[in-house]
Write an enzyme that holds these catalytic residues in place. Structure first.
Site, mmCIF file in Angstrom:
data_model
loop_
_atom_site.group_PDB
_atom_site.id
_atom_site.type_symbol
_atom_site.label_atom_id
_atom_site.label_comp_id
_atom_site.label_asym_id
_atom_site.label_seq_id
_atom_site.Cartn_x
_atom_site.Cartn_y
_atom_site.Cartn_z
ATOM 1 N N LYS A 129 38.659 96.333 -36.566
ATOM 2 C CA LYS A 129 37.446 97.089 -36.227
ATOM 3 C C LYS A 129 37.848 98.111 -35.174
ATOM 4 O O LYS A 129 38.818 97.897 -34.440
ATOM 5 C CB LYS A 129 36.373 96.146 -35.656
ATOM 6 C CG LYS A 129 34.967 96.688 -35.750
ATOM 7 C CD LYS A 129 34.337 96.451 -37.105
ATOM 8 C CE LYS A 129 32.986 97.119 -37.217
ATOM 9 N NZ LYS A 129 32.282 96.737 -38.455
ATOM 10 N N ASP A 169 30.422 102.342 -39.650
ATOM 11 C CA ASP A 169 29.604 101.265 -39.055
ATOM 12 C C ASP A 169 28.501 102.013 -38.292
ATOM 13 O O ASP A 169 28.206 103.179 -38.619
ATOM 14 C CB ASP A 169 30.466 100.380 -38.138
ATOM 15 C CG ASP A 169 29.744 99.104 -37.701
ATOM 16 O OD1 ASP A 169 29.618 98.174 -38.521
ATOM 17 O OD2 ASP A 169 29.269 99.032 -36.548
HETATM 18 P P1 NDP Z 1 23.375 102.695 -38.683
HETATM 19 O O1 NDP Z 1 23.963 103.429 -37.534
HETATM 20 O O2 NDP Z 1 23.219 103.379 -39.993
HETATM 21 O O3 NDP Z 1 21.945 102.106 -38.268
HETATM 22 C C1 NDP Z 1 21.798 101.233 -37.200
HETATM 23 C C2 NDP Z 1 20.322 100.924 -37.039
HETATM 24 O O4 NDP Z 1 20.187 99.921 -36.040
HETATM 25 C C3 NDP Z 1 19.510 102.128 -36.559
HETATM 26 O O5 NDP Z 1 18.198 102.005 -37.040
HETATM 27 C C4 NDP Z 1 19.571 101.951 -35.042
HETATM 28 O O6 NDP Z 1 18.504 102.586 -34.361
HETATM 29 C C5 NDP Z 1 19.465 100.460 -34.915
HETATM 30 N N1 NDP Z 1 20.116 100.019 -33.673
HETATM 31 C C6 NDP Z 1 21.406 100.208 -33.317
HETATM 32 N N2 NDP Z 1 21.640 99.694 -32.094
HETATM 33 C C7 NDP Z 1 20.468 99.181 -31.696
HETATM 34 C C8 NDP Z 1 20.052 98.513 -30.510
HETATM 35 N N3 NDP Z 1 20.918 98.268 -29.518
HETATM 36 N N4 NDP Z 1 18.758 98.099 -30.452
HETATM 37 C C9 NDP Z 1 17.879 98.337 -31.467
HETATM 38 N N5 NDP Z 1 18.224 98.977 -32.605
HETATM 39 C C10 NDP Z 1 19.489 99.388 -32.703
HETATM 40 O O7 NDP Z 1 24.274 101.372 -38.831
HETATM 41 P P2 NDP Z 1 24.419 100.432 -40.098
HETATM 42 O O8 NDP Z 1 23.124 100.315 -40.801
HETATM 43 O O9 NDP Z 1 25.625 100.852 -40.823
HETATM 44 O O10 NDP Z 1 24.794 99.032 -39.398
HETATM 45 C C11 NDP Z 1 23.796 98.113 -38.953
HETATM 46 C C12 NDP Z 1 24.432 96.759 -38.723
HETATM 47 O O11 NDP Z 1 25.045 96.296 -39.939
HETATM 48 C C13 NDP Z 1 25.548 96.692 -37.673
HETATM 49 O O12 NDP Z 1 25.518 95.424 -37.047
HETATM 50 C C14 NDP Z 1 26.811 96.807 -38.502
HETATM 51 O O13 NDP Z 1 27.942 96.256 -37.841
HETATM 52 C C15 NDP Z 1 26.407 95.963 -39.704
HETATM 53 N N6 NDP Z 1 27.179 96.205 -40.902
HETATM 54 C C16 NDP Z 1 27.238 97.454 -41.461
HETATM 55 C C17 NDP Z 1 27.949 97.655 -42.617
HETATM 56 C C18 NDP Z 1 27.927 98.957 -43.327
HETATM 57 O O14 NDP Z 1 28.423 99.005 -44.456
HETATM 58 N N7 NDP Z 1 27.381 100.012 -42.771
HETATM 59 C C19 NDP Z 1 28.724 96.572 -43.238
HETATM 60 C C20 NDP Z 1 28.520 95.270 -42.633
HETATM 61 C C21 NDP Z 1 27.791 95.125 -41.497
HETATM 62 P P3 NDP Z 1 18.796 103.961 -33.563
HETATM 63 O O15 NDP Z 1 19.037 104.984 -34.635
HETATM 64 O O16 NDP Z 1 17.565 104.199 -32.768
HETATM 65 O O17 NDP Z 1 20.000 103.703 -32.716
#
Ligand code: NDP
Length: 449
Positions: A129, A169
């Site tokens: 990562k 991510d």
């Molecule tokens: P994105 O950046 O596309 O979206 C993240 C979302 O989570 C946004 O809505 C963001 O809101 C919100 N968010 C992030 N940090 C916080 C916080 N501290 N408190 C509240 N809301 C928060 O990321 P992904 O959708 O790609 O990833 C989401 C999760 O899934 C992560 O844990 C990632 O590690 C996991 N994951 C992702 C994969 C992928 O293929 N993308 C694969 C496997 C796991 P805002 O925009 O306001 O920050």
């Protein structure tokens, strides 16, 4: 089992001393160690080879400074890391995260989880990562581009299609992957599938963007079906509104479930009548196209309420899908969910539940799919993207989606095999044991390396 607890405490004391202040990393390791310890203690060969100690020590961590220039000509410097944790099963594989909360502890926990997740997919991938404490949200397009180019200048010599293949991510979507990839091929003067999540016209796979969210719903459905339940008509609370959350919502709708919430770091929206297809398209355009805030969704639709600075877990639902970030659902949230009769939790995010929440759900017999199983669809399709790149072909949507469903079913089968006790499956134990054993076997076979 007092002996078991003593061994676990002894192991964790050592890990905490070797990795002071890295609380996220401690949390991720402790959960896995608690699951595998009963098996591990019976295996003198693994114990004398110190497999648990070696598997919790990264192969290497590359830490570097990323200097870049703002549009106004000011100089900025961010921190970046690549944690290459374990490559016993294949080249290092795992995403890059750009978020102000990124630290070496966060990346170590994510890379450690990634080892076992990648092992569960059955594809030849090790765990890694990386990322930076850079915040892309308040930056212009050109600033994001300059940052990505500078980061790749520091990273390119440590990655490669047979060495380490990063992906996206939080904060790293197709825009950032494109800038990173463009800089990589410029520096190397060769085209190689060294990143996944690329655009479809330059080596990206169909269904990669959707894969994590879709896979989370496929897994949830399998888990419900295995226990004589179904997804159709169920109420679902989802957190987040990024790639994972939006495509989990899309697949849940396709399966006939009612999606009641979405969120971002500003708060959550409660959609009392359930999200419909038009509203989902609006949110996709809002988030993916305009990079707007989820509150704007409530401004646009009557009957949708916005709750500022709050999380969605007090909304009554049968299924919870935390899809935002780590530790976003704590003990109090778990109590609220239980009070409202939740039957299943399927994690789209990595380690979204605190240890207290995990223990309470387990004690109350709630079906709980840990991210390393239920969100493995993303990295699985990344693995399929690598295969397509090396064969110089691209599969159709149907082909990739079919393979994704097969992989999620196989992960579910492994969780059942290793986690079933008296007709009920502990998916946390099942995923940890199944993922760990495969890596441990490879490390034992390699000797002392
Ligand atoms: P994105 O950046 O596309 O979206 C993240 C979302 O989570 C946004 O809505 C963001 O809101 C919100 N968010 C992030 N940090 C916080 C916080 N501290 N408190 C509240 N809301 C928060 O990321 P992904 O959708 O790609 O990833 C989401 C999760 O899934 C992560 O844990 C990632 O590690 C996991 N994951 C992702 C994969 C992928 O293929 N993308 C694969 C496997 C796991 P805002 O925009 O306001 O920050």
């Amino acid at each position: 089992m007092p002996g078991l607890q003593r061994e676990l405490d002894h192991f964790m004391d050592g890990l905490r001393k070797r990795n002071p202040y890295q609380t996220e990393f401690h949390q991720a390791v402790e959960e896995v160690a608690a699951s595998v310890m009963p098996w591990y203690l019976q295996r003198d060969d693994y114990r004398s080879a110190q497999i648990l100690e070696r598997l919790t020590e990264p192969d290497r961590i590359i830490a570097f400074r990323v200097s870049w220039e703002t549009d106004g000509g000011d100089i900025r410097a961010n921190r970046a890391w690549r944690v290459q944790f374990n490559h016993a099963l294949g080249p290092y594989k795992g995403g890059l995260r750009f978020h102000p909360t990124v630290t070496d502890s966060v990346l170590k926990f994510l890379a450690f989880e990634q080892i076992l997740k990648n092992s569960l997919t059955g594809l030849p991938m090790g765990g890694a990562k990386g990322g930076s404490n850079f915040n892309p949200k308040d930056k212009s397009e050109r600033e994001v581009m300059r940052f990505c180019q500078s980061l790749m200048t520091g990273l390119h010599r440590y990655i490669g299609e047979d060495v380490d293949i990063p992906a996206g991510d939080i904060g790293v979507g197709s825009r950032e992957i494109s800038y990173l990839f463009g800089q990589y091929i410029r520096l190397q003067n060769r085209w190689a599938g060294v990143l996944t999540g690329k655009g479809s016209s330059f080596g990206g796979s169909a269904v990669r963007t959707e894969a994590t969210g879709y896979g989370c719903v496929y897994f949830c459905e399998q888990m419900l079906n295995h226990h004589g339940e179904g997804l159709e008509g169920r109420t679902v609370a989802i957190s987040g509104s990024g790639d994972v959350a939006l495509y989990a919502a899309e697949k849940a709708l396709q399966k006939g479930a009612r999606v009641l919430t979405l969120s971002d770091s500003g708060g959550f929206v409660h959609i009392r009548d359930g999200l419909d297809g038009n509203q989902l398209e609006f949110v996709k355009e809002l988030k993916e196209g305009r990079r707007g805030r989820i509150s704007e969704f409530a401004d646009r639709y009557a009957g949708v309420e916005f709750h500022r600075n709050a999380r969605p877990w007090a909304v009554g639902c049968e299924i919870a899908m935390p899809c935002a970030t780590q530790n976003e659902l704590d003990l109090e949230d778990a109590k609220s969910l239980l009070g409202n009769g939740v039957m299943a939790v399927s994690e789209g995010a990595n380690m979204p539940l605190t240890a207290g929440a995990v223990h309470l759900l387990a004690a109350r017999g709630v079906l709980h799919a840990p991210g390393k199983a239920s969100n493995a669809g993303g990295v699985a399709v990344s693995g399929l993207e690598q295969s397509q790149n090396s064969m110089r072909i691209s599969w159709s949507r149907e082909e990739v989606d079919g393979r994704l469903q097969t992989i999620m079913s196989e992960i579910h089968r492994q969780c059942v095999r290793h986690g079933e006790r008296k007709g009920r499956v502990n998916y946390v134990d099942g995923a940890n044991i199944a993922g760990f054993k495969k890596v441990a076997d490879a490390m034992l076979a390699y000797g002392v390396v």
